[in-house]
Design an enzyme around this catalytic site. Structure first.
Site, PDB file in Angstrom:
ATOM      1  N   ASP A   1     -20.119  16.618  25.689  1.00 11.86           N
ATOM      2  CA  ASP A   1     -20.220  17.728  26.250  1.00 11.86           C
ATOM      3  C   ASP A   1     -19.592  17.225  27.974  1.00 11.86           C
ATOM      4  OD1 ASP A   1     -19.973  20.363  27.545  1.00 11.86           O
ATOM      5  OD2 ASP A   1     -21.924  21.459  25.957  1.00 11.86           O
TER       6      ASP A   1
ATOM      7  N   ASN B   1     -12.564  26.554  20.633  1.00  9.04           N
ATOM      8  CA  ASN B   1     -11.972  25.891  21.322  1.00  9.04           C
ATOM      9  C   ASN B   1     -10.968  26.411  21.711  1.00  9.04           C
ATOM     10  OD1 ASN B   1     -13.787  22.842  21.912  1.00  9.04           O
ATOM     11  ND2 ASN B   1     -14.374  24.317  22.671  1.00  9.04           N
TER      12      ASN B   1
HETATM   13  C1  FPP Z   1     -17.031  19.855  25.994  1.00  4.45           C
HETATM   14  O1  FPP Z   1     -16.952  19.678  27.539  1.00  4.45           O
HETATM   15  C2  FPP Z   1     -16.245  18.842  25.013  1.00  4.45           C
HETATM   16  C3  FPP Z   1     -14.444  19.388  24.622  1.00  4.45           C
HETATM   17  C4  FPP Z   1     -14.473  20.708  24.626  1.00  4.45           C
HETATM   18  C5  FPP Z   1     -14.107  18.385  24.343  1.00  4.45           C
HETATM   19  C6  FPP Z   1     -13.760  17.099  22.748  1.00  4.45           C
HETATM   20  C7  FPP Z   1     -12.896  16.119  23.947  1.00  4.45           C
HETATM   21  C8  FPP Z   1     -13.502  15.640  23.840  1.00  4.45           C
HETATM   22  C9  FPP Z   1     -14.746  14.183  24.817  1.00  4.45           C
HETATM   23  C10 FPP Z   1     -11.802  13.328  24.634  1.00  4.45           C
HETATM   24  C11 FPP Z   1     -10.999  13.213  23.694  1.00  4.45           C
HETATM   25  C12 FPP Z   1     -12.070  13.830  21.863  1.00  4.45           C
HETATM   26  C13 FPP Z   1     -11.205  13.429  21.180  1.00  4.45           C
HETATM   27  C14 FPP Z   1     -11.904  12.786  19.632  1.00  4.45           C
HETATM   28  C15 FPP Z   1     -10.073  13.063  20.593  1.00  4.45           C
HETATM   29  P1  FPP Z   1     -16.511  20.066  28.084  1.00  4.45           P
HETATM   30  O2  FPP Z   1     -14.991  21.016  28.563  1.00  4.45           O
HETATM   31  O3  FPP Z   1     -17.083  21.968  27.710  1.00  4.45           O
HETATM   32  O4  FPP Z   1     -17.123  20.624  29.740  1.00  4.45           O
HETATM   33  P2  FPP Z   1     -18.313  21.242  30.859  1.00  4.45           P
HETATM   34  O5  FPP Z   1     -19.668  21.726  29.499  1.00  4.45           O
HETATM   35  O6  FPP Z   1     -18.518  20.308  31.136  1.00  4.45           O
HETATM   36  O7  FPP Z   1     -16.765  22.151  31.296  1.00  4.45           O
END
Ligand code: FPP
Length: 210
Positions: free
Chosen positions: A2, A50
């Protein structure tokens, strides 16, 4: 994993840049985990929840998965076997696009002989969908519902129980991730956003096991 979005925002960058950094950081954490003889590492890349994110962001994250599953040479060098957990491609509610399916299938096949760490990527994954499907299969198979019969009907029956669950970016919740598998897990919460989760953080999480 996250906090990619917040990490990017704090630097005046688009959210997608945070995800790009997040994918790169996962590769670093995989290397650090291998050095520490971790047997199983599972990362939550994209959840069943998501898909409602803006289309450009979803497309970007899908591309990053295609890229990650393409890092076969690196995984082979590390002796890492990759696998995937999520809604089975053929099921009616599954949403993994064909090009990501292809990358996943190829990476699994091309790293299948590796005997070191198993890296599992959760994509189009939700624990409640996994458990509901297992329950439906128990009914369809007409077998008694027990811990064993349910375990055998999970997406990956051989995925061991989780020892340590890590949640980054100050979020104190689980969010539909491996709810069955974390029944006895330690939990490591950190304020650090995922792109800043480094080997010291990994050591702190692993120290919960001592
Ligand atoms: C949550 O952070 C993250 C995600 C929904 C996506 C995770 C993806 C990656 C780390 C990149 C690629 C990974 C792989 C396995 C290829 P958020 O977007 O909710 O962050 P925020 O809470 O700060 O908005």
């Amino acid at each position: 994993m996250d906090g990619n979005g917040r990490w990017a925002k704090a630097r005046g960058l688009p959210r997608t840049a945070g995800h790009t950094e997040g994918e790169e950081n996962l590769a670093s954490v995989v290397r650090a985990a291998v050095q520490r003889n971790v047997g199983w590492l599972t990362a939550f890349g994209f959840s069943t929840e998501n898909w409602v994110r803006p289309r450009t962001e979803v497309r970007h994250i899908l591309g990053l998965h295609e890229k990650l599953f393409g890092r076969v040479a690196e995984l082979n060098e590390l002796n890492v076997r990759i696998q995937w957990i999520g809604r089975p491609f053929g099921s009616p509610d599954a949403r993994t696009p064909k090009y990501v399916q292809r990358a996943i299938r190829k990476a699994i096949a091309d790293t299948a002989a590796n005997t070191g760490m198993t890296l599992t990527i959760a994509f189009d994954y939700g624990s409640r969908a996994e458990l509901a499907r297992a329950a439906q299969q128990i009914i369809a198979d007409g077998v008694p519902a027990t811990i064993e019969t349910l375990q055998q009907r999970l997406y990956l029956p051989d995925l061991p129980a989780v020892d340590v669950l890590v949640r980054t970016s100050g979020e104190m919740r689980i969010s539909n991730f491996l709810l069955w598998q974390i029944h006895a897990s330690k939990v490591y919460f950190t304020e650090k956003a995922w792109p800043d989760f480094d080997e010291h953080e990994l050591d702190a999480a692993l120290s919960l096991l001592q």
